[in-house]
Design a protein around this motif. Structure first.
Motif, short mmCIF file in Angstrom:
data_model
loop_
_atom_site.label_atom_id
_atom_site.label_comp_id
_atom_site.label_asym_id
_atom_site.label_seq_id
_atom_site.Cartn_x
_atom_site.Cartn_y
_atom_site.Cartn_z
N LEU A 1 -16.33 19.89 -20.07
CA LEU A 1 -15.89 19.08 -21.08
C LEU A 1 -16.83 20.06 -22.24
N GLU A 2 -17.93 20.43 -22.15
CA GLU A 2 -18.61 21.14 -23.15
C GLU A 2 -17.94 22.63 -23.24
N ALA A 3 -17.31 23.12 -22.39
CA ALA A 3 -16.60 24.19 -22.60
C ALA A 3 -15.29 24.20 -23.70
N VAL A 4 -14.85 23.12 -23.39
CA VAL A 4 -13.73 22.75 -24.28
C VAL A 4 -14.25 22.28 -25.62
N LEU A 5 -15.20 21.53 -25.60
CA LEU A 5 -15.41 20.96 -27.29
C LEU A 5 -16.47 22.08 -27.75
N GLY A 6 -17.08 22.77 -27.12
CA GLY A 6 -18.02 23.87 -27.65
C GLY A 6 -19.51 23.31 -28.14
N TYR A 7 -19.86 22.09 -27.61
CA TYR A 7 -21.00 21.77 -28.19
C TYR A 7 -21.54 20.76 -26.81
N VAL B 1 0.94 -1.10 -0.01
CA VAL B 1 0.14 -0.06 0.04
C VAL B 1 0.86 1.25 0.05
N LEU B 2 0.77 1.98 -1.16
CA LEU B 2 1.57 3.46 -1.28
C LEU B 2 0.68 4.32 -0.80
N ASP B 3 1.14 4.99 0.47
CA ASP B 3 0.07 6.13 1.10
C ASP B 3 0.78 7.37 0.54
N GLY B 4 -0.34 7.84 -0.07
CA GLY B 4 -0.11 9.31 -0.50
C GLY B 4 -1.10 10.39 -0.01
N GLY B 5 -1.65 9.94 1.25
CA GLY B 5 -2.55 11.06 1.83
C GLY B 5 -3.98 10.90 1.43
N SER B 6 -4.87 11.72 1.82
CA SER B 6 -6.20 11.81 1.39
C SER B 6 -6.39 12.27 -0.06
N CYS B 7 -7.39 11.57 -0.85
CA CYS B 7 -7.59 12.01 -2.23
C CYS B 7 -8.35 13.36 -2.24
N GLN B 8 -7.96 14.01 -3.32
CA GLN B 8 -8.35 15.43 -3.42
C GLN B 8 -9.64 15.64 -3.69
N VAL B 9 -9.97 14.89 -5.02
CA VAL B 9 -11.52 14.87 -5.72
C VAL B 9 -12.40 14.12 -4.60
N GLY B 10 -12.20 12.73 -4.52
CA GLY B 10 -12.95 12.10 -3.87
C GLY B 10 -13.89 11.28 -4.55
N VAL B 11 -14.31 11.34 -5.66
CA VAL B 11 -14.92 10.47 -6.31
C VAL B 11 -14.17 10.12 -7.82
N GLU B 12 -14.67 9.07 -8.32
CA GLU B 12 -14.03 8.50 -9.50
C GLU B 12 -13.69 9.51 -10.91
N SER B 13 -12.99 9.06 -11.56
CA SER B 13 -12.84 9.95 -12.68
C SER B 13 -14.22 9.94 -13.77
N THR B 14 -14.34 10.93 -14.67
CA THR B 14 -15.26 11.07 -15.50
C THR B 14 -14.93 10.13 -16.73
N ILE B 15 -15.98 9.17 -17.31
CA ILE B 15 -15.45 8.27 -18.45
C ILE B 15 -16.16 8.77 -19.53
N VAL B 16 -15.42 9.35 -20.55
CA VAL B 16 -15.83 9.67 -21.70
C VAL B 16 -15.52 8.77 -23.08
N ASP B 17 -16.54 8.41 -23.69
CA ASP B 17 -16.56 7.34 -24.96
C ASP B 17 -16.25 8.22 -26.08
N VAL B 18 -15.01 7.88 -26.76
CA VAL B 18 -14.72 8.90 -27.81
C VAL B 18 -14.60 8.15 -29.06
N THR B 19 -15.00 6.84 -29.11
CA THR B 19 -14.91 6.03 -30.14
C THR B 19 -16.01 5.90 -31.19
N GLY B 20 -17.17 6.94 -30.97
CA GLY B 20 -18.04 7.52 -31.91
C GLY B 20 -17.74 8.84 -32.44
N GLU B 21 -19.06 9.14 -33.25
CA GLU B 21 -18.90 10.33 -33.91
C GLU B 21 -18.84 11.54 -32.97
N THR B 22 -19.50 11.36 -31.90
CA THR B 22 -19.58 12.41 -30.80
C THR B 22 -19.40 11.77 -29.43
N PRO B 23 -18.67 12.59 -28.72
CA PRO B 23 -18.23 11.82 -27.27
C PRO B 23 -19.50 11.93 -26.35
#
Length: 325
Positions: A196-202, A161-183
């Motif tokens: 995500l919408e701010a970066v993608l523009g839609y 067990v590698l101890d790096g302290g308490s996790c900052q965010v606390g919930v898991e990552s956002t999973i985005v499917d980018v295999t199709g025409e739109t994520p």
């Protein structure tokens, strides 16, 4: 050499030898194995009690390594990686030859991310490869946000067990499917839909179902030992007191607007006003109510914007159907 550097070198050695390492990330602690070692990957499923059809996330040290792990990188994936890596964003892409099917649940897609935690990044660099790392807990239960959570739940089943302290965010990552025409967002998490919408523009869809299997889609997930009941915010106090009178040991998630309410319950968690703080503390709150012996938790869903979308997703999963005894 510093103490943490020694620990990181030791953890890298465990991974090279085919062992399992619990490692910190900014989201939750992960149960890591060499992503290219099918035997080590299979052991993750055994330790967690995780169905082998449930895919894992491959963690890499930098965005420029993405091409080594996937078949191709669409322009949208590169754009998102440029903006959000390192960070709590996972991209689903076509599997490259380095990724064994054991890590993808038999799928030809693979989930990849670069964690935003100095200890995790140092370990990935020292190890020199990819690390598959689902949350370091039994399958379906509350994710760990401290090293002590991992030790308490998995014990000697983890080699290091590698101890790096308490996790900052606390919930898991956002999973985005980018295999199709739109994520599309397959699991809300630490990167918000608005970001995500701010970066993608839609607009980015959050479908209720998907043909692509990813972590966190099981009907009952992120669940404490206590049963979670979701009600409207104005019903939290009454529902909790009714259950307490019926003989339950009730834990209550008290919304900020009811902070001054007196509640007859076994244990009360006064929720923070900030959605970021709520997400950071969510799994700790659930674990604390379990520790206090609650058999039922009454909660309401937060507004589903920003990190509130991820919190609501986790609460719905926690309140999902439980397996039969």
């Amino acid at each position: 050499m510093t103490a943490i550097a020694t620990e990181i070198d030791r953890a890298a050695g465990v991974l090279r030898a085919g062992g399992l390492v619990a490692l910190p990330t900014e989201t939750v602690y992960g149960l890591g194995a060499n992503a290219e070692d099918p035997v080590a990957v299979a052991r993750i499923f055994q330790v967690k009690g995780r169905p082998p059809s449930h895919p894992l996330i491959v963690h890499i040290a930098a965005a420029d390594q993405l091409d080594d792990w996937v078949e191709e990188v669409p322009a949208t994936a590169r754009l998102l990686a440029e903006h959000f890596w390192p960070g709590p964003l996972t991209l689903v892409l076509r599997r490259g030859h380095r990724v064994p099917l054991e890590a993808t649940g038999g799928l030809e897609t693979v989930a990849v991310r670069v964690p935003d935690h100095p200890v995790a990044l140092a370990l990935l660099s020292a190890f020199g490869g990819g690390v598959t790392a689902p949350s370091a807990n039994r399958f379906g239960s509350v994710s760990p946000t401290t090293a002590d959570h991992v030790r308490a739940e998995l014990g000697d089943a983890v080699d290091f067990v590698l101890d790096g302290g308490s996790c900052q965010v606390g919930v898991e990552s956002t999973i985005v499917d980018v295999t199709g025409e739109t994520p599309s967002i397959l699991r809300p998490g630490g990167v918000t839909r608005e970001d995500l919408e701010a970066v993608l523009g839609y607009p980015v869809a959050v479908p209720s179902t998907s043909g692509v299997r990813v972590p966190g889609q099981h009907p009952s997930h992120y669940a404490p030992h206590a049963r979670v009941v979701l009600v409207e915010p104005e019903q939290v106090v009454a529902e909790a007191e009714l259950a307490q009178e019926a003989g339950h040991q009730v834990g209550v998630f008290l919304p900020p607007r009811l902070a001054d309410a007196a509640v007859k319950a076994h244990a009360v968690v006064a929720l923070p006003g900030s959605l970021d703080a709520y997400a950071h503390g969510l799994y700790g709150f659930l674990r604390e109510l379990d520790r206090q012996g609650c058999d039922l938790i009454v909660a309401s869903l937060p507004v589903e914007e920003g990190l509130g979308l991820a919190v609501a997703n986790r609460l719905r999963r926690a309140a999902g159907p439980r397996p039969s005894a």
